[in-house]
Scaffold this active site. Sequence first.
Site, mmCIF file in Angstrom:
data_model
loop_
_atom_site.group_PDB
_atom_site.id
_atom_site.type_symbol
_atom_site.label_atom_id
_atom_site.label_comp_id
_atom_site.label_asym_id
_atom_site.label_seq_id
_atom_site.Cartn_x
_atom_site.Cartn_y
_atom_site.Cartn_z
ATOM 1 N N HIS A 86 -1.828 17.639 2.392
ATOM 2 C CA HIS A 86 -0.555 17.908 3.060
ATOM 3 C C HIS A 86 0.383 18.640 2.112
ATOM 4 O O HIS A 86 0.621 18.203 1.001
ATOM 5 C CB HIS A 86 0.103 16.606 3.527
ATOM 6 N N TYR A 125 9.573 11.820 8.834
ATOM 7 C CA TYR A 125 10.477 10.728 8.464
ATOM 8 C C TYR A 125 11.756 10.909 9.278
ATOM 9 O O TYR A 125 12.465 11.900 9.098
ATOM 10 C CB TYR A 125 10.824 10.784 6.973
ATOM 11 N N PRO A 166 7.856 0.786 1.101
ATOM 12 C CA PRO A 166 6.849 1.828 1.323
ATOM 13 C C PRO A 166 7.416 3.212 1.670
ATOM 14 O O PRO A 166 6.653 4.179 1.758
ATOM 15 C CB PRO A 166 6.017 1.268 2.485
ATOM 16 N N LYS A 204 4.854 5.084 -2.780
ATOM 17 C CA LYS A 204 4.643 5.066 -4.232
ATOM 18 C C LYS A 204 3.777 3.916 -4.752
ATOM 19 O O LYS A 204 3.285 3.986 -5.884
ATOM 20 C CB LYS A 204 6.017 4.965 -4.946
ATOM 21 N N TYR A 245 8.386 13.014 -4.414
ATOM 22 C CA TYR A 245 7.357 12.661 -3.416
ATOM 23 C C TYR A 245 5.952 12.985 -3.934
ATOM 24 O O TYR A 245 5.017 12.208 -3.757
ATOM 25 C CB TYR A 245 7.623 13.398 -2.104
HETATM 26 C C1 LIG Z 1 2.119 -1.302 5.139
HETATM 27 C C2 LIG Z 1 2.045 -0.761 3.751
HETATM 28 C C3 LIG Z 1 2.078 0.611 3.561
HETATM 29 C C4 LIG Z 1 1.991 1.118 2.281
HETATM 30 N N1 LIG Z 1 2.006 2.487 2.132
HETATM 31 C C5 LIG Z 1 1.854 3.011 0.899
HETATM 32 C C6 LIG Z 1 1.707 4.440 0.716
HETATM 33 O O1 LIG Z 1 1.732 5.232 1.665
HETATM 34 N N2 LIG Z 1 1.523 4.907 -0.543
HETATM 35 C C7 LIG Z 1 1.454 4.047 -1.615
HETATM 36 O O2 LIG Z 1 1.273 4.534 -2.749
HETATM 37 N N3 LIG Z 1 1.565 2.702 -1.481
HETATM 38 C C8 LIG Z 1 1.751 2.148 -0.255
HETATM 39 N N4 LIG Z 1 1.794 0.788 -0.104
HETATM 40 C C9 LIG Z 1 1.685 -0.085 -1.280
HETATM 41 C C10 LIG Z 1 0.249 -0.251 -1.765
HETATM 42 O O3 LIG Z 1 -0.577 -0.673 -0.705
HETATM 43 C C11 LIG Z 1 0.199 -1.265 -2.908
HETATM 44 O O4 LIG Z 1 1.149 -0.893 -3.872
HETATM 45 C C12 LIG Z 1 -1.196 -1.321 -3.549
HETATM 46 O O5 LIG Z 1 -2.081 -2.049 -2.723
HETATM 47 C C13 LIG Z 1 -1.162 -1.965 -4.932
HETATM 48 O O6 LIG Z 1 -2.448 -2.108 -5.424
HETATM 49 P P1 LIG Z 1 -2.827 -3.300 -6.393
HETATM 50 O O7 LIG Z 1 -4.274 -3.110 -6.706
HETATM 51 O O8 LIG Z 1 -1.844 -3.374 -7.488
HETATM 52 O O9 LIG Z 1 -2.588 -4.633 -5.539
HETATM 53 P P2 LIG Z 1 -3.318 -5.154 -4.223
HETATM 54 O O10 LIG Z 1 -3.785 -4.019 -3.382
HETATM 55 O O11 LIG Z 1 -2.409 -6.158 -3.623
HETATM 56 O O12 LIG Z 1 -4.620 -5.864 -4.777
HETATM 57 C C14 LIG Z 1 -4.581 -7.119 -5.430
HETATM 58 C C15 LIG Z 1 -5.933 -7.785 -5.269
HETATM 59 O O13 LIG Z 1 -5.944 -8.995 -6.007
HETATM 60 C C16 LIG Z 1 -6.549 -9.998 -5.233
HETATM 61 N N5 LIG Z 1 -6.067 -11.305 -5.737
HETATM 62 C C17 LIG Z 1 -4.852 -11.873 -5.543
HETATM 63 N N6 LIG Z 1 -4.774 -13.057 -6.172
HETATM 64 C C18 LIG Z 1 -5.975 -13.236 -6.781
HETATM 65 C C19 LIG Z 1 -6.522 -14.291 -7.569
HETATM 66 N N7 LIG Z 1 -5.818 -15.382 -7.859
HETATM 67 N N8 LIG Z 1 -7.792 -14.153 -8.037
HETATM 68 C C20 LIG Z 1 -8.532 -13.053 -7.758
HETATM 69 N N9 LIG Z 1 -8.058 -12.029 -6.986
HETATM 70 C C21 LIG Z 1 -6.800 -12.130 -6.519
HETATM 71 C C22 LIG Z 1 -6.140 -9.668 -3.810
HETATM 72 O O14 LIG Z 1 -6.995 -10.245 -2.843
HETATM 73 C C23 LIG Z 1 -6.236 -8.153 -3.833
HETATM 74 O O15 LIG Z 1 -7.501 -7.679 -3.466
HETATM 75 C C24 LIG Z 1 1.890 0.235 1.160
HETATM 76 C C25 LIG Z 1 1.855 -1.141 1.344
HETATM 77 C C26 LIG Z 1 1.932 -1.652 2.625
HETATM 78 C C27 LIG Z 1 1.880 -3.149 2.790
#
Ligand SMILES: Cc1cc2nc3c(=O)[nH]c(=O)nc-3n(C[C@H](O)[C@H](O)[C@H](O)COP(=O)(O)OP(=O)(O)OC[C@H]3O[C@@H](n4cnc5c(N)ncnc54)[C@H](O)[C@@H]3O)c2cc1C
Length: 391
Positions: free
Chosen positions: A72, A201, A293, A297, A385
């Site tokens: 995009h 948006y 969101p 980011k 962005y």
């Molecule tokens: C609706 C929505 C839309 C979004 N849109 C965007 C977007 O467009 N662009 C963007 O960049 N971000 C977006 N985000 C944010 C993005 O999804 C998160 O920032 C991202 O998932 C972070 O990744 P992470 O690996 O840090 O954490 P998570 O994806 O939360 O992964 C953490 C993992 O740890 C596991 N876990 C938790 N506790 C334990 C434990 N005690 N032992 C073992 N495992 C454990 C969980 O099950 C999970 O699999 C959005 C979020 C939401 C909810």
Amino acid sequence: MRTTVGIIGAGPAGLLLARLLHNAGIDSVVLESRDRAYVEQRQRAGILEQGTVDVLRAAGAGERMDRRGLRHDGIELRFDRRRHRVDFPRLTRGRSVMVYAQTEVCKDLIALQLKEGGPLLFEAEALAVEGAESDRPAVRFRHGGREDVLECDYVVGCDGFWGVARKAVPAGLSRVFERTYPFGWLGILADVAPSHDELVYARHDRGFALLSMRSPSVSRLYLQVPADTDAETWSDEEIWDELERRLETDDDWTLRRGPITQKSVTPMRSYVHEPMRHGRLFLAGDAAHIVPPTGAKGLNLAVGDVVTFARALTHRQETGSTELLDAYSATCLRRVWQAERFSYDMTTMLHRHPEATPFEERLQLARLDRIASCRAAETDLAEGYTGFPIG
Ligand SMILES: Cc1cc2nc3c(=O)[nH]c(=O)nc-3n(C[C@H](O)[C@H](O)[C@H](O)COP(=O)(O)OP(=O)(O)OC[C@H]3O[C@@H](n4cnc5c(N)ncnc54)[C@H](O)[C@@H]3O)c2cc1C
């Protein structure tokens, strides 16, 4: 069990970190509390910054993304029934973003890890991080009904906002910066071709709306709703009617409707935990920070953190110097705060705050008008962005 890097969590942060370490010849073990199907289907992010795309390609995880992802080159802002397109490559010397769902990023990284990488244990719940201040930190975890201990040289908490890793930082050393918002996003997935070829948006007097997509045949749309909304109280017809109102324009643009396959409400929060390191425990991704969101980011910040950690540990292995590991928290936080600022600005510019005065509402429109009429303001949005540099 013993490994060099114990990784808690198989979200994008943990999975990518395992891949980067594998490519650098450093062994790791990933502990994930959920099962594989759950991790691969959890609907979340969908926008990859240019830097994230480059990292995934360089890590050997970009093949399916390049086939299926949608590049995009801009977004559209809608306000006062007007439309304004922000052209990223023109404003940022060629940068763009990629629409490719987080679920797909996770599927790609899981497949690679299981084929080529170190152990990735599903349904292995970390219970606590122990000895973070020592040379031998460990993760106590439960797997297959048994408790076990993973001994490590380093532990990286990639376990999201609700994980256990952050709790290992003594309360007296933690500083938390936080803001919650009185609204959330009601998000839907719908089996219908997107009504526009780029994200839209929309700021509307009734609240924010976002038109986005997952593929050429699947739309992802969001509506601003009060924070405590139950998604099931909205019928499909009410959702489409409200989207139509908030996305309305003065020209002949129309919204395509289709069967809604998923509905959920996401709360909005800004949160930063400082520092992102305590002894040999490092925090990455949502375990350390959350952004609303609106700026897309969260996933991209998680990628920046683990790239910074992998570089720092590789530097340590190659030179013996802990300089980059020591700088980890400060290096990440600089980028994190830029993303927090950007996400906050986008959120407050586009959402209707229930207590906003008419004066503040006019200011929102003035900010949007400034972006639509001033190249410097528009460039600032486009740079934010498409992403801040890593490291
Ligand atoms: C609706 C929505 C839309 C979004 N849109 C965007 C977007 O467009 N662009 C963007 O960049 N971000 C977006 N985000 C944010 C993005 O999804 C998160 O920032 C991202 O998932 C972070 O990744 P992470 O690996 O840090 O954490 P998570 O994806 O939360 O992964 C953490 C993992 O740890 C596991 N876990 C938790 N506790 C334990 C434990 N005690 N032992 C073992 N495992 C454990 C969980 O099950 C999970 O699999 C959005 C979020 C939401 C909810």
